[in-house]
Design a protein around this motif. Structure first.
Motif, PDB file in Angstrom:
ATOM      1  N   ASP A   1      -5.765   6.080  -0.391  1.00 38.33           N
ATOM      2  CA  ASP A   1      -5.422   4.940   0.445  1.00 38.33           C
ATOM      3  C   ASP A   1      -6.460   3.817   0.392  1.00 38.33           C
ATOM      4  O   ASP A   1      -6.123   2.656   0.209  1.00 38.33           O
TER       5      ASP A   1
ATOM      6  N   PHE B   1       8.125   6.392  12.642  1.00 39.22           N
ATOM      7  CA  PHE B   1       9.169   7.389  12.457  1.00 39.22           C
ATOM      8  C   PHE B   1       9.475   8.096  13.779  1.00 39.22           C
ATOM      9  O   PHE B   1      10.342   8.938  13.840  1.00 39.22           O
TER      10      PHE B   1
ATOM     11  N   PHE C   1       9.946   9.231  -1.763  1.00 38.30           N
ATOM     12  CA  PHE C   1      10.300   8.650  -0.476  1.00 38.30           C
ATOM     13  C   PHE C   1       9.475   7.404  -0.120  1.00 38.30           C
ATOM     14  O   PHE C   1      10.044   6.367   0.219  1.00 38.30           O
TER      15      PHE C   1
ATOM     16  N   PHE D   1       8.664  14.900  -3.394  1.00 42.30           N
ATOM     17  CA  PHE D   1       9.192  14.050  -2.328  1.00 42.30           C
ATOM     18  C   PHE D   1       8.267  12.879  -2.042  1.00 42.30           C
ATOM     19  O   PHE D   1       8.719  11.752  -1.820  1.00 42.30           O
TER      20      PHE D   1
ATOM     21  N   PHE E   1      -3.113  11.275   0.017  1.00 42.39           N
ATOM     22  CA  PHE E   1      -3.027   9.914   0.545  1.00 42.39           C
ATOM     23  C   PHE E   1      -4.373   9.494   1.121  1.00 42.39           C
ATOM     24  O   PHE E   1      -4.782   8.341   0.993  1.00 42.39           O
TER      25      PHE E   1
ATOM     26  N   VAL F   1       1.089   8.118  10.150  1.00 47.81           N
ATOM     27  CA  VAL F   1       2.309   8.907  10.268  1.00 47.81           C
ATOM     28  C   VAL F   1       1.962  10.228  10.938  1.00 47.81           C
ATOM     29  O   VAL F   1       1.047  10.928  10.497  1.00 47.81           O
TER      30      VAL F   1
ATOM     31  N   LEU G   1      11.057  11.513   9.938  1.00 49.62           N
ATOM     32  CA  LEU G   1      10.593  11.997   8.641  1.00 49.62           C
ATOM     33  C   LEU G   1      10.510  13.520   8.640  1.00 49.62           C
ATOM     34  O   LEU G   1      10.949  14.188   7.702  1.00 49.62           O
TER      35      LEU G   1
ATOM     36  N   PRO H   1       0.545  16.046   2.519  1.00 48.20           N
ATOM     37  CA  PRO H   1       0.360  14.900   1.624  1.00 48.20           C
ATOM     38  C   PRO H   1      -0.914  14.126   1.959  1.00 48.20           C
ATOM     39  O   PRO H   1      -1.443  13.420   1.117  1.00 48.20           O
ATOM     40  N   GLY H   2      -1.394  14.316   3.193  1.00 48.08           N
ATOM     41  CA  GLY H   2      -2.592  13.601   3.591  1.00 48.08           C
ATOM     42  C   GLY H   2      -3.776  13.913   2.690  1.00 48.08           C
ATOM     43  O   GLY H   2      -4.673  13.088   2.536  1.00 48.08           O
TER      44      GLY H   2
ATOM     45  N   TRP I   1      -0.482  13.147  10.407  1.00 47.81           N
ATOM     46  CA  TRP I   1      -0.067  13.841   9.180  1.00 47.81           C
ATOM     47  C   TRP I   1      -0.795  13.198   8.006  1.00 47.81           C
ATOM     48  O   TRP I   1      -1.497  13.836   7.253  1.00 47.81           O
ATOM     49  N   PHE I   2      -0.628  11.901   7.870  1.00 50.81           N
ATOM     50  CA  PHE I   2      -1.384  11.166   6.856  1.00 50.81           C
ATOM     51  C   PHE I   2      -1.361   9.694   7.239  1.00 50.81           C
ATOM     52  O   PHE I   2      -0.608   9.269   8.120  1.00 50.81           O
ATOM     53  N   THR I   3      -2.246   8.951   6.622  1.00 46.99           N
ATOM     54  CA  THR I   3      -2.350   7.540   6.936  1.00 46.99           C
ATOM     55  C   THR I   3      -2.218   6.737   5.650  1.00 46.99           C
ATOM     56  O   THR I   3      -2.835   7.069   4.648  1.00 46.99           O
ATOM     57  N   ILE I   4      -1.404   5.718   5.701  1.00 43.68           N
ATOM     58  CA  ILE I   4      -1.317   4.793   4.564  1.00 43.68           C
ATOM     59  C   ILE I   4      -1.516   3.401   5.117  1.00 43.68           C
ATOM     60  O   ILE I   4      -0.795   2.981   6.018  1.00 43.68           O
ATOM     61  N   GLY I   5      -2.485   2.693   4.537  1.00 44.18           N
ATOM     62  CA  GLY I   5      -2.783   1.370   5.060  1.00 44.18           C
ATOM     63  C   GLY I   5      -3.148   1.509   6.528  1.00 44.18           C
ATOM     64  O   GLY I   5      -3.982   2.324   6.890  1.00 44.18           O
ATOM     65  N   ASP I   6      -2.487   0.727   7.385  1.00 44.20           N
ATOM     66  CA  ASP I   6      -2.785   0.910   8.797  1.00 44.20           C
ATOM     67  C   ASP I   6      -1.629   1.592   9.525  1.00 44.20           C
ATOM     68  O   ASP I   6      -1.491   1.484  10.727  1.00 44.20           O
ATOM     69  N   VAL I   7      -0.788   2.271   8.769  1.00 41.96           N
ATOM     70  CA  VAL I   7       0.288   3.031   9.394  1.00 41.96           C
ATOM     71  C   VAL I   7      -0.112   4.495   9.453  1.00 41.96           C
ATOM     72  O   VAL I   7      -0.422   5.098   8.441  1.00 41.96           O
TER      73      VAL I   7
ATOM     74  N   ASN J   1       0.381   3.787  -3.111  1.00 37.69           N
ATOM     75  CA  ASN J   1       0.016   5.162  -2.766  1.00 37.69           C
ATOM     76  C   ASN J   1       1.072   6.127  -3.259  1.00 37.69           C
ATOM     77  O   ASN J   1       0.771   7.192  -3.798  1.00 37.69           O
TER      78      ASN J   1
ATOM     79  N   ASP K   1       0.826  -1.211   0.000  1.00 35.54           N
ATOM     80  CA  ASP K   1       0.000   0.000   0.000  1.00 35.54           C
ATOM     81  C   ASP K   1       0.857   1.257   0.000  1.00 35.54           C
ATOM     82  O   ASP K   1       0.529   2.238  -0.636  1.00 35.54           O
ATOM     83  N   PHE K   2       1.998   1.192   0.697  1.00 37.17           N
ATOM     84  CA  PHE K   2       2.900   2.341   0.653  1.00 37.17           C
ATOM     85  C   PHE K   2       3.351   2.609  -0.778  1.00 37.17           C
ATOM     86  O   PHE K   2       3.323   3.732  -1.264  1.00 37.17           O
TER      87      PHE K   2
ATOM     88  N   GLN L   1       7.508  -0.007  12.120  1.00 42.12           N
ATOM     89  CA  GLN L   1       6.781   0.949  11.303  1.00 42.12           C
ATOM     90  C   GLN L   1       6.470   2.235  12.029  1.00 42.12           C
ATOM     91  O   GLN L   1       5.309   2.606  12.210  1.00 42.12           O
TER      92      GLN L   1
END
Lengths: 508, 102, 705
Positions: free
Chosen positions: A494, C245, A404, A400, A490, C124, C186, A486-487, C116-122, A335, A331-332, C243
């Motif tokens: 997502d 930062f 990243f 970025f 994302f 950040v 990060l 970025p949210g 800040w943001f979420t990807i999958g179940d992480v 995305n 998913d990372f 997982q």
């Protein structure tokens, strides 16, 4: 509003086409009318896009929304099936957005042989094709839109292009057509072996179970060729520098900002969800070609003496990051890929805009002849610097977030992929960021720093005109805003990405 | 009934016709040679038809009649073309008529 | 203020945009916005310091455990390592049960995070984590930056891009402040790279000249090369720590053994490569002297409080990772200490052969950064950051002093355009002298205390070699600064300008910094130890870092060494001039002096010539190595990359890949050409083909069927 919801996507796709048809009736001498009509069409489409953004259910971004489902070609069970989810929405809006800006930019920047009527009609037809591709949920419909894009671009390069426009246009056309041929074969194979349907959603549900692994691998290979050429991935990229170098500015911008995304979008929308097993088998190859592309594109950039060609080569490197993200099947990674597509669209689009304006003023893009842009046109020079920084992936700017997370994802690819291999990819990709900094700063130094060369020292170089302000400022603002928050993107992608990866279990 | 002599005759006529088509330069003569080939076929049709008994004989002859008819039409068109070529070029030498060269 | 630390970088960030868009229209061309924002930020930082000092020490952290316990824990946690979603509380309790040492209450860090943001179940997060180290850095950075701003109003007066310069200064400060307050790796990367960008903008401020933009590119690309390591390190630690930062979590998990040793070493090495690039450590230090191409205030800012100390700060911040990965507690040698130690010596040696005053200071900075890194490498955490703190003041002072001098003489060349300036610019002279003495480390100025702590730490923690390196470094430092002061302020004026004392906006920052250079060291003097108390934090205790107070013996040794160095340099530079000065006036004095001092002087000359030449040769060789080999390799890599790019492009891209494509086209065309020859247009040839083909087919039919 109900009925509007139903027709929103159709409007988004066909408004430009209808206006383009209407423009055929207006005599070509009436340039202002053409400009206004084109602007109106793109703005109307963009308004529809805003409406979709406003009425989109962000809680269910993994579901297809604004669905349209009507019979189309019954004989082969192909349907008129449209819909957007979190992956296609940003790209759809990006496409609408860029088209508006391109039309605005065109206001006083029509390349030779002028003819605004034909030029604007081509842009509108292009928009129909691009929007259609992003919303089509039926393979045949997808294919039709995918191909609709080809012809206007061919003419745009072939008629309004540079000195070697014929060669570039034909190369572009043949390359892409070759890929399309293999792609349609794969679509047909999916149809016959996957349950007599072209609906992407239905195929996602049934294809993996119905098709034996060996067949899946071959079908994926066909799709891979079709999409990889469009991306373009090493070693199918050689059409890109030629096409970009020869295309008029507007063509380059659309090409870089949207057209290249059709390929990567195809991977995420079609190839991976429908054929997960094959995707797993192909992923190391895709990842390998992606990192080769990153390094190779960067080396190619370092060897260039022409600004536009350099930017074109940098696309190869950047799309390498996008493909690396896709290849991780996490998913990372995906995305990051979607983010990378949007970011690359904005940033490289901007770079081509600037390059086009530089060419307008200096009539050359040879880096050895340029210099001191910051002295003669300071605002344009700073914008070039800003875009170069964004392009090299400076944190805080949009680029970025395409790079990243892709690097991050490569550290730990989906279960079943070789960690050692992908970690090697990760390190190579990270090295690519240094090379990227190298060639972009080199370009910036040559073009913007120093003092103007004697031949241009006395030349009256104008700084930015109003169409440039109007067209560029929104893109610059977006690059910055997406870089800091970025949210925004994302959060949208997502859910849909999770959905696309559902066949991989946890998905990372 | 022995069919050999008819077939031999047909073969000889056919070969003469082929020779004519390939070797003569005069357009009219080439057309005549084509007639020879067609007639060789006619002989074969009739002869082999007769070998099949009554119904076969009729079939063979009907085929032959068709061939004759079409041959007539073909010669008509062919001669017309040759005539036009002659009018335009004052010659019917086929070697000079290579308008379809790619 | 501790919870709202985000306000401080935000202030400068807003200031950047305001200056950019409105600066030109204001009477002060934007400088007033920058100074206002920085002044406010400084006040807020002071508030933060006060609040932190007032904060009650409530958190109880078990004292560091011995090495054996770590070994066991590592195995225990090895299986569970990298588990996702592990609550910090769980880890904390694990520590409390695992460690068995005495317990000291400390002030707990103030954290505040938002998603800040979420990807999958992480998920950040972005946010601020404020502890003693942070408030100290906030104070230092805002103070130095404010003074640099004030200094620049006069120094940069009339510059073509005055407004733009101030905007960039604001952004630069934002980068450092963001790095300092960030709670995640990060986010730290954001500040880190932002500084890279600003250093590019500011070093290349006068980009009309190619050498300036070259220097800017070199700085950006060199640090960016280090950033590859940083990226890899951050990514590795992200996964290794489950997982996340979050810096605090990463530290905890590293110290409790929740992270496997391999991943930890990879992560630490990666981060350290980033540090080597940013903090100009050997062998990536070459960009820093070149960075002198930028305006002097920028050099002061880069060298004193931002940019180069960012690397040191990062090591101090993620100390848990480095401590565990390199086994710093065990003594002996480790990569951090070695790199730091090498840097101390080679940079100090290089400083001898410079004629440009800014380059002397630049090499001095490299050398001092080596001290800090070495201190962190030998486990002297407090000493390292204390040296960072004191160094910020006196190095800022020295750079601004050099700026003041150059303002007067319009040059940086000490040999050609300076000399005897103490008469013309007394304030600058006195403050510069204070800075030099503080840098040399003489009692009771700032450098003395921090240097002594480093030496004590190295000795006590089992790094005797590095103590020696530190002492040698101190000798060199004192000597080259004596030379520098001599060439600039003593002797006769050699330039052609009309030197004069600088105006107030320049001298006031000098005086402020001079005060700090004198007094800052006392914060950690024996009996006070305020600095230690303020910065003591959780990681420090968890790791079991030993704090060593002032000790007399190394202090005496280092003082003696420094005095010896000054005496040595004095004799070398001052005395050599003295007879000449005398002889010009009095022939008798000349012969008498020569006679009297002949032996004495000869002796010294002997050693002076031999030692000096060897040292000079070595230093020159080092410089040659620096310029030719290291720089040469950097350049060669660049050239090779271009060449190989060129070659690949020409021979592979254009010839092979493109050739294949074109080849396909030509193939189709060629085949058509062959077919074309059959198409003669002659009817009889067609007929011949027809009959020939029919014959062949018939033959085939007969033979095969």
């Amino acid at each position: 509003m109900e009925s509007l919801d139903d027709s929103a996507l159709s409007l988004a796709v066909f408004v430009p086409l209808v206006v383009a048809a209407a423009m055929l009736l207006v005599p070509r001498e009436n340039e202002t009318a053409h400009k206004l009509m084109a602007l109106g069409a793109t703005l109307a489409t963009f308004a529809v896009g805003m409406l979709i953004l406003a009425r989109f259910d962000y809680g269910a971004s993994d579901q297809l929304q604004f669905r349209v489902d009507a019979p189309w070609i019954d004989v082969i069970n192909s349907r008129y099936l449209l819909g957007v989810d979190g992956i296609s929405l940003p790209l759809l809006v990006l496409s609408m957005f860029v088209c508006v800006l391109v039309v605005v930019y065109s206001w006083n920047h029509f390349p030779e042989p002028h003819n605004p009527k034909a030029f604007l009609i081509l842009i509108l037809v292009l928009e129909t094709g691009m929007n259609g591709t992003f919303v089509a949920q039926d393979l045949i419909l997808f294919f039709v839109f995918f191909e609709v894009v080809l012809l206007p671009m061919y003419f745009m390069i072939g008629v309004w292009g540079g000195e070697q426009r014929q060669y570039a246009a034909i190369k572009f056309f043949l390359f892409t057509l070759f890929g399309s041929a293999l792609m349609i074969l794969s679509f047909l194979a999916l149809y016959f072996s996957g349950g007599q349907t072209f609906s992407i959603q239905e195929l996602v549900a049934v294809a993996a179970d119905n098709i034996p692994r060996s067949t899946q691998l071959i079908i994926f290979g066909g799709l891979f060729m079709g999409f990889a050429i469009k991306v373009p991935m090493f070693p199918f990229h050689t059409w890109l520098p030629d096409a970009h170098t020869q295309a008029p500015t507007q063509g380059s911008v659309i090409l870089a900002a949207i057209l290249l995304k059709l390929g990567t979008y195809g991977f995420i929308r079609i190839a991976i969800p429908i054929l997960p097993e094959a995707a797993m088998a192909w992923a190391p190859v895709i990842g390998g070609l992606a990192v080769v592309g990153i390094i190779y594109g960067a080396l190619g950039c370092l060897a260039q003496s022409d600004m536009k060609r350099l930017i074109a080569f940098s696309s190869v490197a950047h799309m390498g990051f996008v493909m690396l993200g896709i290849a991780t099947l996490t998913d990372f990674g995906i995305n990051a890929a979607v983010f990378g597509m949007v970011a690359h669209g904005l940033i490289t689009g901007m770079l081509f805009f600037v390059a086009g304006s530089v060419k307008d003023r200096f009539h050359t893009l040879e880096l050895s002849r340029l210099g001191g842009l910051l002295l003669q046109a300071p605002r344009m020079g700073w914008i070039l610097g800003f875009c170069a920084m964004a392009s090299l992936g400076l944190p805080g700017l949009a680029g970025f977030w395409g790079e990243f997370p892709a690097i991050l994802a490569a550290y730990s690819p989906a279960e079943g992929l070789s960690e050692a291999l992908f970690r090697t990819y990760m390190v190579i990709a990270a090295l690519g960021t240094v090379l990227a900094a190298g060639y972009l700063l080199w370009m910036l130094q040559r073009a913007a720093f120093g003092t103007p060369k004697p031949e241009f020292a006395e030349a009256p170089i104008a700084d930015m005109h109003w169409p440039e302000y109007v067209a560029w400022v929104p893109m610059l603002v977006l690059i910055l805003v997406l870089g800091i928050f970025p949210g925004l993107l994302f959060g949208l992608t997502d859910g849909a990405v999770g959905n696309a990866l559902s066949s991989f279990g946890a998905g990372g | 009934m022995l069919v050999n002599q008819f077939l031999v005759l047909g073969a000889v006529l056919f070969s003469i016709g082929v020779y004519g088509v390939l070797a003569r330069r005069n357009g009219v003569l080439v057309l005549m040679s084509i007639e020879l080939i067609l007639n060789a076929v006619n002989i074969n049709l009739v002869a082999l038809g007769a070998l099949q008994g009554a119904s076969g004989a009729v079939t063979g002859q009907v085929f032959a009649l068709f061939v004759i008819t079409i041959a007539a039409a073909e010669v008509g068109v062919g001669l017309a073309i040759v005539l036009l070529i002659y009018r335009n070029r004052a010659s019917v030498d086929l070697d000079e008529v290579d308008l379809m060269k790619g | 203020m501790l919870e709202n630390a985000w306000v401080i970088p935000t202030l400068t960030f807003v200031s950047f945009w305001l200056i950019l868009f409105f600066g030109k229209r204001l009477p002060g061309h934007g400088a007033e916005i920058g100074i206002g924002a920085l002044g406010l930020a400084f006040v807020l930082s002071c508030v933060a310091v006060v609040q932190w000092v007032d904060r009650p020490a409530t958190e109880v952290v078990p004292h560091g455990t011995s090495e054996e316990v770590h070994g066991e824990e590592e195995e225990e946690h090895g299986a569970a390592g990298g588990q996702r979603g592990e609550d910090r509380q769980v880890v904390a309790t694990a520590v409390e049960t695992g460690g068995h040492g005495e317990e000291t209450p400390i002030r707990s860090a103030v954290e505040r995070n938002v998603t800040w943001f979420t990807i999958g179940d992480v998920e950040v997060t972005a946010g601020t984590a404020v502890d003693g180290l942070t408030v100290v850095m906030l104070f230092t950075v805002t103070l130095i930056s404010l003074l640099v701003h004030v200094f620049s109003t006069n120094y940069m007066h009339g510059d073509v891009r005055f407004t733009y310069f101030f905007a960039a200064l604001s952004l630069f400060t934002t980068g450092m402040l963001l790095l300092v307050v960030s709670s995640s790796t990060l986010q730290a990367l954001f500040g880190w790279e932002l500084m890279g960008l600003c250093s590019f903008m500011l070093i290349g401020h006068w980009w009309e000249k190619a050498e300036n933009s070259n220097a800017a590119m070199k700085a950006f690309l060199t640090t960016r090369t280090g950033d590859v390591g940083l990226l890899v390190g951050i990514v590795t630690l992200f996964f290794a720590a489950g997982q996340t930062f979050d810096i605090a979590l990463i530290n905890e998990r590293a110290l409790t053994g929740a992270i496997g040793h391999t991943a930890l070493v990879v992560g630490a090495v990666g981060l350290f490569i980033g540090v080597i690039g940013k903090s100009a450590q050997f062998p990536l230090h070459t960009w820093l002297p070149d960075a002198m191409a930028g305006p002097t205030p920028v050099s002061a800012l880069i060298h004193a409080a931002t940019m180069v100390v960012a690397g040191v700060y990062l090591v101090a911040r993620l100390y848990g990772v480095f401590w565990e990965a390199f086994d710093i507690g065990a003594g002996g040698v480790n990569p951090i200490a070695v790199v730091g130690g090498i840097t101390v010596l080679i940079a100090a040696a290089l400083a001898f052969v410079q004629d440009d005053i800014k380059k002397v200071l630049a090499y001095s900075t490299v050398s001092q950064l080596g001290y800090m890194v070495m201190a962190l490498g030998v486990g002297a955490w407090t000493a390292g950051i204390f040296h960072l703190f004191t160094h910020a003041f006196f190095k800022g002072l020295l750079f601004l002093g050099a700026g003041s001098v150059s303002h007067a003489v319009h040059s940086f060349d000490m040999k050609a355009d300076m000399g005897g300036l103490r008469k013309y610019m007394p304030t600058t002279f006195v403050t510069f002298l204070i800075g030099s003495v503080a840098l040399a480390g003489l009692f009771p100025l700032a450098g003395f205390w921090s240097k002594d702590e480093i030496l004590v730490g190295a000795a006590e923690n089992g790094y005797p070699v590095f103590e020696l390196v530190g002492i040698v470094g101190a000798f060199l430092t004192a000597a080259y600064m004596t030379r520098c002061v001599y060439l600039t302020f003593f002797g006769e004026y050699r330039g052609h300008a009309h030197p004069h004392e600088s105006p107030r906006p320049i001298t006031i920052p000098l005086m402020v910094l001079a005060v700090f250079s004198v007094g800052a060291g006392l914060l950690n003097a024996p009996g006070v130890e305020k600095f230690f108390e303020i910065t003591e934090n959780r990681v420090f205790l968890l790791a079991g870092v030993e704090h060593h107070s002032f000790e007399v013996f190394p202090a005496v040794v280092s003082t003696v060494v420094v005095l010896a160095a000054i005496a040595f340099a004095y004799l070398l530079f001052f005395e050599r001039r003295l007879p000449r000065g005398l002889t010009r006036r009095n022939a008798l004095a000349r012969s008498g002096y020569t006679l009297l001092t002949n032996k004495y002087y000869l002796d010294h000359l002997y050693t002076g010539v031999i030692v000096g030449s060897v040292k000079g040769a070595i230093a020159r060789a080092a410089y040659w190595f620096n310029q030719k080999v290291i720089d040469g390799v950097v350049n060669a890599v660049g050239i090779a990359a271009r060449r190989s790019g060129d070659w690949t492009y020409r021979h592979i891209d254009q010839a092979v890949v493109d050739g294949a494509v074109n080849g396909a086209g030509f193939g189709a065309e060629g085949f058509g050409g062959i077919l074309r020859t059959i198409q003669t247009g002659r009817v009889q040839q067609y007929a011949a083909l027809l009959f020939g083909a029919a014959t062949v087919l018939a033959l085939g039919l007969i033979i095969f069927v």
